[in-house]
Design a protein around this motif. Structure first.
Motif, PDB file in Angstrom:
ATOM      1  N   ILE A  32       0.911  -1.115  -0.009  1.00  0.00           N
ATOM      2  CA  ILE A  32       0.032   0.195  -0.043  1.00  0.00           C
ATOM      3  C   ILE A  32       0.782   1.360  -0.085  1.00  0.00           C
ATOM      4  O   ILE A  32       1.972   1.222   0.516  1.00  0.00           O
ATOM      5  N   ASP A  33       0.365   2.312  -0.650  1.00  0.00           N
ATOM      6  CA  ASP A  33       0.894   3.642  -0.741  1.00  0.00           C
ATOM      7  C   ASP A  33       0.511   4.622   0.645  1.00  0.00           C
ATOM      8  O   ASP A  33       1.137   5.530   0.580  1.00  0.00           O
ATOM      9  N   GLY A  34      -0.520   4.025   1.237  1.00  0.00           N
ATOM     10  CA  GLY A  34      -0.992   4.992   2.359  1.00  0.00           C
ATOM     11  C   GLY A  34      -2.234   4.302   2.967  1.00  0.00           C
ATOM     12  O   GLY A  34      -2.611   3.401   2.558  1.00  0.00           O
ATOM     13  N   VAL A  35      -2.579   4.921   3.816  1.00  0.00           N
ATOM     14  CA  VAL A  35      -3.734   4.407   4.706  1.00  0.00           C
ATOM     15  C   VAL A  35      -4.758   5.414   4.993  1.00  0.00           C
ATOM     16  O   VAL A  35      -4.537   6.647   5.323  1.00  0.00           O
ATOM     17  N   ILE A  36      -6.235   5.247   5.051  1.00  0.00           N
ATOM     18  CA  ILE A  36      -7.080   5.985   5.559  1.00  0.00           C
ATOM     19  C   ILE A  36      -7.597   5.548   6.912  1.00  0.00           C
ATOM     20  O   ILE A  36      -8.190   4.197   6.842  1.00  0.00           O
ATOM     21  N   ASP A  85      -2.573   7.850  14.651  1.00  0.00           N
ATOM     22  CA  ASP A  85      -1.454   8.429  15.384  1.00  0.00           C
ATOM     23  C   ASP A  85       0.005   7.430  15.534  1.00  0.00           C
ATOM     24  O   ASP A  85       0.785   8.253  15.661  1.00  0.00           O
ATOM     25  N   ASN A  86      -0.440   6.325  15.429  1.00  0.00           N
ATOM     26  CA  ASN A  86       0.786   5.502  15.626  1.00  0.00           C
ATOM     27  C   ASN A  86       1.481   5.386  14.234  1.00  0.00           C
ATOM     28  O   ASN A  86       2.712   5.564  13.874  1.00  0.00           O
ATOM     29  N   TRP A  87       0.458   5.343  13.040  1.00  0.00           N
ATOM     30  CA  TRP A  87       1.006   5.361  11.737  1.00  0.00           C
ATOM     31  C   TRP A  87       1.785   6.637  11.340  1.00  0.00           C
ATOM     32  O   TRP A  87       2.863   6.612  10.870  1.00  0.00           O
ATOM     33  N   SER A  88       1.118   7.675  11.693  1.00  0.00           N
ATOM     34  CA  SER A  88       1.736   9.132  11.265  1.00  0.00           C
ATOM     35  C   SER A  88       3.213   9.284  11.994  1.00  0.00           C
ATOM     36  O   SER A  88       4.021  10.090  11.535  1.00  0.00           O
ATOM     37  N   PRO A 110       6.451   5.303   7.306  1.00  0.00           N
ATOM     38  CA  PRO A 110       6.683   6.265   6.277  1.00  0.00           C
ATOM     39  C   PRO A 110       5.772   6.658   5.277  1.00  0.00           C
ATOM     40  O   PRO A 110       5.524   7.710   4.827  1.00  0.00           O
ATOM     41  N   THR A 111       4.910   5.786   5.249  1.00  0.00           N
ATOM     42  CA  THR A 111       3.801   6.248   4.079  1.00  0.00           C
ATOM     43  C   THR A 111       2.610   7.040   4.628  1.00  0.00           C
ATOM     44  O   THR A 111       2.407   7.124   6.069  1.00  0.00           O
ATOM     45  N   PHE A 112       2.009   7.603   3.905  1.00  0.00           N
ATOM     46  CA  PHE A 112       0.919   8.699   4.393  1.00  0.00           C
ATOM     47  C   PHE A 112      -0.325   8.020   5.009  1.00  0.00           C
ATOM     48  O   PHE A 112      -0.620   6.953   4.766  1.00  0.00           O
ATOM     49  N   SER A 113      -0.911   8.672   6.141  1.00  0.00           N
ATOM     50  CA  SER A 113      -1.915   8.453   6.765  1.00  0.00           C
ATOM     51  C   SER A 113      -2.825   9.484   6.909  1.00  0.00           C
ATOM     52  O   SER A 113      -2.578  10.640   7.362  1.00  0.00           O
ATOM     53  N   LYS A 117       2.572  19.210  11.614  1.00  0.00           N
ATOM     54  CA  LYS A 117       2.564  17.764  11.354  1.00  0.00           C
ATOM     55  C   LYS A 117       1.658  17.057  10.236  1.00  0.00           C
ATOM     56  O   LYS A 117       1.792  16.630   9.671  1.00  0.00           O
ATOM     57  N   GLY A 118       0.243  17.883  10.319  1.00  0.00           N
ATOM     58  CA  GLY A 118      -0.831  17.441   9.559  1.00  0.00           C
ATOM     59  C   GLY A 118      -0.280  17.922   8.085  1.00  0.00           C
ATOM     60  O   GLY A 118      -0.554  17.247   7.367  1.00  0.00           O
ATOM     61  N   ARG A 119       0.265  18.967   7.963  1.00  0.00           N
ATOM     62  CA  ARG A 119       0.476  19.485   6.527  1.00  0.00           C
ATOM     63  C   ARG A 119       1.454  18.634   6.094  1.00  0.00           C
ATOM     64  O   ARG A 119       1.210  18.254   5.166  1.00  0.00           O
ATOM     65  N   GLN A 120       2.451  18.177   6.707  1.00  0.00           N
ATOM     66  CA  GLN A 120       3.602  17.084   6.100  1.00  0.00           C
ATOM     67  C   GLN A 120       3.019  15.722   5.909  1.00  0.00           C
ATOM     68  O   GLN A 120       3.495  15.112   5.284  1.00  0.00           O
ATOM     69  N   ARG A 121       1.594  15.563   6.507  1.00  0.00           N
ATOM     70  CA  ARG A 121       1.156  14.237   6.556  1.00  0.00           C
ATOM     71  C   ARG A 121       0.148  14.452   5.239  1.00  0.00           C
ATOM     72  O   ARG A 121      -0.672  13.511   4.792  1.00  0.00           O
TER      73      ARG A 121
END
Lengths: 442, 391, 255
Positions: free
Chosen positions: B106-110, B123-126, B130-133, C208-212
């Motif tokens: 996966i490239d990221g997660v919602i 909170d943990n993922w971010s 390294p991938t976006f959450s 932090k939010g912006r970078q994500r």
């Protein structure tokens, strides 16, 4: 159409009378203790007793009242001259009674009979039990608190089913602590006020709203002053010394925004200031300063005593202790008041603040508290009902490392001392502190 | 008996049986064959937790959505340092995979705020991955204000997807995606209609496999397989007249073998209200509207059957009662993951606060559970008690 | 890191407007090394009410605290300390509204690092007779009689602040600080300007939010008519630049 049978009313009165008798005995006992620190707490204890009596009187006279939570705009209820009872009153208010082991045992047995899974937060099982046992009498209207956690949200559904003839207003809440969220919650509060007007016949008085906001603004500033004094090393006051401020300021409709509360806080400040000026700490040889990152447990007095005697430790900051700053409510317009009330209730009050929203909120608070109060040990995230904090374990641990605090993580039940007996808690805490001391880490 | 022995070659499923076998295997794969093919072709993949995430937005962004599960991971040794054990085991197993970087497809997660355990994944993922959450805030009420709030949330999600996937989600692409996902829902509803028969042509366990598998592959491929399945089952004879017609209610049940155990006692699961079940396809998204984001909001919050995250309880109870009547259900099994507050209270409410027209059995489980004997015994006793009551 | 530049410019413009309208605006030159007041003593950091000569920013009086940052050196005059309104010695016995804004410049200030937050929370450590508490509702300070008798003033306070920040965050290249004590009315526009940087905690969350890739402050479904559109565009550019960096995945787990 809400109906209360005479049997229901009689049962409520009976149960509340039993509670009052237990509380009266406890207050009388405490009033006779010749410890000035204990005497400072007597106004708080008496106010809790007065609250239970008021609830009984309201039942007897069938006066309009609403069932709500302390985080759903008590400012508005006050400005409507509307008495409010709460789930937490039945748990926290009866702290008084719950300090009596036999009474606590009875309450927990009642709670066991509620057929909800025991891994759900005891607070909500207690709330349902209080309804079943009529310790929480049937209101004229109810406002459902569906934040911050799943437990409280689901409990409201059970409350609704328990009182199907009571009109209920459901407050949704935002997630992030931003202006958008505040606006959203303020909108909910406006609708809530209209709902209460419709179902109780009371009217919102904006002048009274302004007065109570101004009064509580002053009280929150005083709370901040008291907290600042606990930064002193040694801490001038004992564990959970500020708990009564929370109770009188937020959880008790009789003292909410009232001069008695202002006076109470000032008395605590005066006492603490004198001790700081004299270089006196609560403990002669304070060794360990603790942040208890949770609301006050039923067993807090036992824990405090154990910490003092075995570890020379004191809980300097705790989850209800006002260690967060409250944004003053701008009382210049109706709009600004609703926004300020929304911000305070949705984002700044304890429990809500510790569970709602991204974990950054509690982590930043924790870091600030550790630094401001020179904390050695952080106790988190222990309560069995705090699933979100359990899910933040590593984040909390990492944050503690960043600021040099030692994290003690063990599970307990804030309300049910059978879950983790005090003997076991004592063993865990003392072993931890001994180990840290041996390693010269604290 | 190995159920899968009845099925044929699943390399290119052409019959209903082959499709079912294919879907069964997909349930226990880390990533489905179709997903890996998509990935190998340079396609992007976005993981998600919970059905409150409108997959249409991911599809419209040119990516494939995959619901993150952990059926390949019976351990939580790494996850346990992040999540205490008073949390949902599904999330702990999934987080264990995540932190070991096993979700490398996966490239990221919602991550929706659907429950206390899952919301902290973000909170943990971010912090640690390294991938976006992206945290998607899901309201708890079906008010006008709450729907407006959720629409704003979808705007933010759309922005995140566009930024991170380097694409633009136009109305045209979104409308196409909605049509695609609506087709999926329609096919699944067709499948479920077949289970109303006196002798349904498919078991509850197999149906669960069908729904679960669909959450892990491109919808075009999935729809093609569903077409084969439904066409085949429409002509197929019924399995058997069951000892009892059962309904399963609960949360993230994604393990068909759990229902194999239930059905091995002679009952047949003919319908459900599950997170991998009827709740996710009961309502379509309106296609012919100018405000497609609002259409997604309506479908998610106003139209479809809700899980306990969205209060209040009566509409959820009505949905369950409606299914009992439509599917001629004899008994309801309410399963919940231990430590789940949402479903813990829901099972209490279904048992104590309403009088359903079928008896209910509540069962606790963990995400990975060896206690199949206990489950068999309880279901057996439940069936016997229903039979006793009928006499 | 240019997305707060417009806020910094607005603050500058506002100070000029206050000065033009007759407010007393004092400035201490960047190269002034000698400032009066006690420095670097042991301190318990508590100032009791009875010992308080001046109270600044009590929550029900009015308070504002902000930390802004930029990578543009032209926006920050290093070492500058400015005061709008009376100095400490002129406020004895009063409890006044108070604003403190720090403006930092550096190429790689770690705004998402906990050290940033940690550094912000005890800025006046080591300055006896000064107690401060920073929170999202602002900053609250008590200044003791004893320290004012020894000559403590905002120049010293400001110098200590800047020294503390620089020593804890080496990435800071330039820093200046603004204080305002001229009244609650003057505070209001500053509170508005510093909304995006509302306290260090809030700023960190936003960054932090912006970078994500998500925006904590935006509530509009459409940008049309949005007053923050230029700031938002700058934020988006900043995030895009972040996203163009080599994928962290190759570097392994974590931050």
């Amino acid at each position: 159409m809400r109906t209360v049978s005479s049997a229901e009313r009689a049962k409520s009165i009976e149960v509340l009378t039993q509670e009052i008798e237990t509380q009266e005995a406890f207050v009388e006992f405490v009033s006779g203790v010749e410890d000035p620190a204990v005497q400072l707490q007597v106004p708080n204890l008496k106010s809790m007793l007065a609250l239970t009596k008021k609830v009984r009187q309201v039942v007897k006279d069938d006066e309009p009242f609403v069932y709500s939570w302390f985080v759903l705009g008590p400012e508005i209820y006050h400005a409507m001259d509307l008495f409010w009872d709460s789930g937490p009153r039945a748990e926290f208010g009866t702290f008084l009674a719950l300090s009596v082991p036999e009474y606590l045992e009875q309450v927990l047995k009642d709670c066991d009979r509620v057929a909800v899974s025991s891994d759900i937060c005891t607070l909500h099982r207690l709330a349902l039990s209080a309804i079943e046992m009529k310790r929480s009498p049937k209101p004229w209207a109810a406002v459902a608190c569906i934040h911050p956690c799943d437990g409280v949200s689901q409990a409201q559904s059970a409350v609704e089913r328990a009182w199907p003839d009571v009109p209920m207003f459901w407050m949704d809440s935002p997630y992030y602590p931003d202006e958008r969220g505040v606006k959203f919650f303020a909108g909910q509060m406006r609708r809530m006020a209209k709902f209460l007007e419709e179902h109780t016949g009371k009217r919102l008085d904006l002048d009274k709203l302004r007065d109570v906001c101004n009064a509580t603004n002053e009280q929150y500033a005083l709370w901040g002053e008291f907290d600042a004094l606990k930064r002193n090393r040694p801490c001038p006051v004992g564990s959970w010394a500020g708990y009564g401020i929370w109770n009188m300021m937020q959880n008790n409709p009789l003292t909410f925004g009232q001069p008695i509360t202002t006076q109470y806080i000032k008395s605590l400040i005066t006492d603490a200031e004198e001790k700081v000026a004299a270089g006196k700490g609560h403990l002669e040889n304070e060794k360990v300063r603790v942040l208890f990152m949770d609301i006050a447990p039923v067993w807090f007095a036992e824990f405090a005593e154990m910490l003092e005697q075995e570890c020379n430790g004191v809980v300097v900051v705790e989850g209800q202790g006002g260690s967060y700053a409250y944004t003053p409510i701008d009382t210049s317009t109706e709009e600004s008041m609703f926004m300020g009330i929304a911000r305070r209730n949705c984002m700044e009050t304890p429990m809500i603040r510790t569970s709602r929203g991204p974990v950054d909120i509690i982590i930043n608070d924790m870091i600030r508290n550790v630094l401001d109060y020179k904390i050695d040990v952080v106790i988190a995230p222990g309560h069995m009902g705090h699933k979100d904090m359990q899910a933040s374990l590593k984040i909390i641990r990492d944050a503690c490392e960043t600021v040099g605090a030692k994290l003690l993580n063990f599970q307990y039940d804030l309300f049910d001392n059978r879950y983790m007996p005090m003997e076991e808690i004592r063993r865990i805490v003392t072993q931890f502190i001994d180990a840290m001391s041996e390693e010269k880490l604290i | 008996m190995n159920i899968l022995e009845n099925y044929g070659n699943n390399e290119n499923p052409k019959t209903a049986g082959e499709v079912i076998r294919h879907f069964r295997e997909a349930c226990y794969a880390a990533a489905t064959k179709e997903l890996l093919e998509w990935r190998d072709g340079g396609g992007k993949v976005v993981g998600y937790y919970c059905s409150y995430v409108p997959e249409e937005l991911v599809t419209a962004a040119g990516a494939v959505s995959v619901r993150l599960r952990a059926r390949t991971n019976p351990t939580t040794d790494a996850g346990d340092t992040y999540y205490g054990n008073l949390t949902c085991s599904y999330i702990r197993h999934s987080w264990d995979l995540a932190i070991k970087q096993k979700y490398d497809f996966i490239d990221g997660v919602i991550v929706p705020t659907a429950c206390d355990s899952v919301r902290r994944i973000h909170d943990n993922w971010s912090r640690y991955l390294p991938t976006f959450s992206h945290q998607l805030v899901v309201p708890r009420r079906n008010h006008e204000e709450s729907r407006k709030y959720f629409r704003e949330e979808l705007v933010l999600l759309k922005n995140t997807l566009e930024r991170n996937l380097g694409t633009t989600i136009s109305d045209e692409r979104l409308r196409e995606a909605i049509r695609l996902h609506n087709r999926t829902r329609q096919l699944l509803r067709k499948l479920y209609e077949l289970r109303k028969q006196k002798t349904p042509p498919i078991s509850g366990a197999d149906t669960l496999a069908v729904v679960v598998a669909g959450t892990g592959m491109p919808k075009e491929k999935y729809n093609a397989l569903l077409e084969v399945l439904v066409a085949g089952l429409e002509k197929a004879p019924g399995l058997r007249e069951p000892r009892a017609r059962l309904m399963v209610v609960g949360s993230c049940l994604d393990d068909p073998s759990y229902l194999d155990v239930v059905e091995a006692q002679g009952g047949l699961v003919v319908c459900d209200s599950l997170c991998f079940g009827s709740r996710i396809f009961a309502a379509d998204v309106e296609e012919n509207t100018s405000d497609l984001l609002d259409a997604l909001v309506q479908q998610q919050i106003a139209c479809r059957p809700q899980c306990p995250h969205v209060s209040p309880f009566p509409p959820r109870a009505e949905y369950v009662e409606g299914l009992i009547k439509d599917y001629n259900v004899d008994g309801v099994i309410c399963e919940r993951m231990q430590m789940c507050d949402n479903w813990g209270m829901e099972s209490y409410l279904l048992t104590n606060s309403v009088k359903l027209s079928a008896p209910i059995l509540t069962v606790d489980r963990e995400y990975f559970s060896a206690a199949t004997g206990q489950l068999s015994t309880r279901v057996q006793a439940f069936l016997e008690s229903m039979e006793g009551a009928a006499r | 890191m240019e997305y707060l530049d417009s806020c910094i410019r607005e603050i500058e413009a506002y100070i000029w407007a206050l000065a033009s309208s007759g407010r007393q605006v004092r400035e201490w030159k960047p190269n002034a090394r000698s400032v009066p007041g006690p420095m670097n003593h042991e301190s318990n950091q508590l100032v009791l009410a009875r010992d308080t000569a001046v109270e600044l920013g009590r929550s029900n009086v009015g308070s504002c605290f902000g930390v802004l940052w930029t990578s543009s050196s032209e926006l920050v005059e290093d070492g500058r300390i400015r005061l709008v309104g009376p100095d400490l010695g002129e406020l004895i016995g009063q409890s006044v509204a108070f604003c403190q804004v720090l403006i930092l410049q550096g190429q790689d200030i770690p705004v998402t690092d906990n050290s940033f937050l940690i550094a912000s929370s005890s800025m006046t450590d080591g300055l006896p007779g000064v107690m401060s508490r920073i929170s999202r509702s602002g900053i609250w300070c008590r200044i003791s009689y004893a320290s004012i008798d020894l000559g403590l003033c905002f120049a010293a306070l400001g110098r200590k602040e800047l020294d503390n920040w620089r020593s804890r965050i080496p990435a800071i290249e330039r820093a200046e600080v603004l204080f305002l004590t001229s009244g609650a009315d003057d505070l209001v526009p500053l509170q508005g300007i510093s909304a995006l940087a509302e306290g260090v905690i809030r700023s960190q969350q936003i960054e932090k939010g912006r970078q994500r890739g998500y925006d904590l402050t935006c509530s509009l479904a459409s940008c049309a008519g949005c007053e923050h559109i230029s700031a938002c565009a700058a934020i988006t550019k900043s995030v895009e630049r972040e996203n163009m960096k080599p994928a962290k995945r190759e570097e392994g787990t974590g931050r």
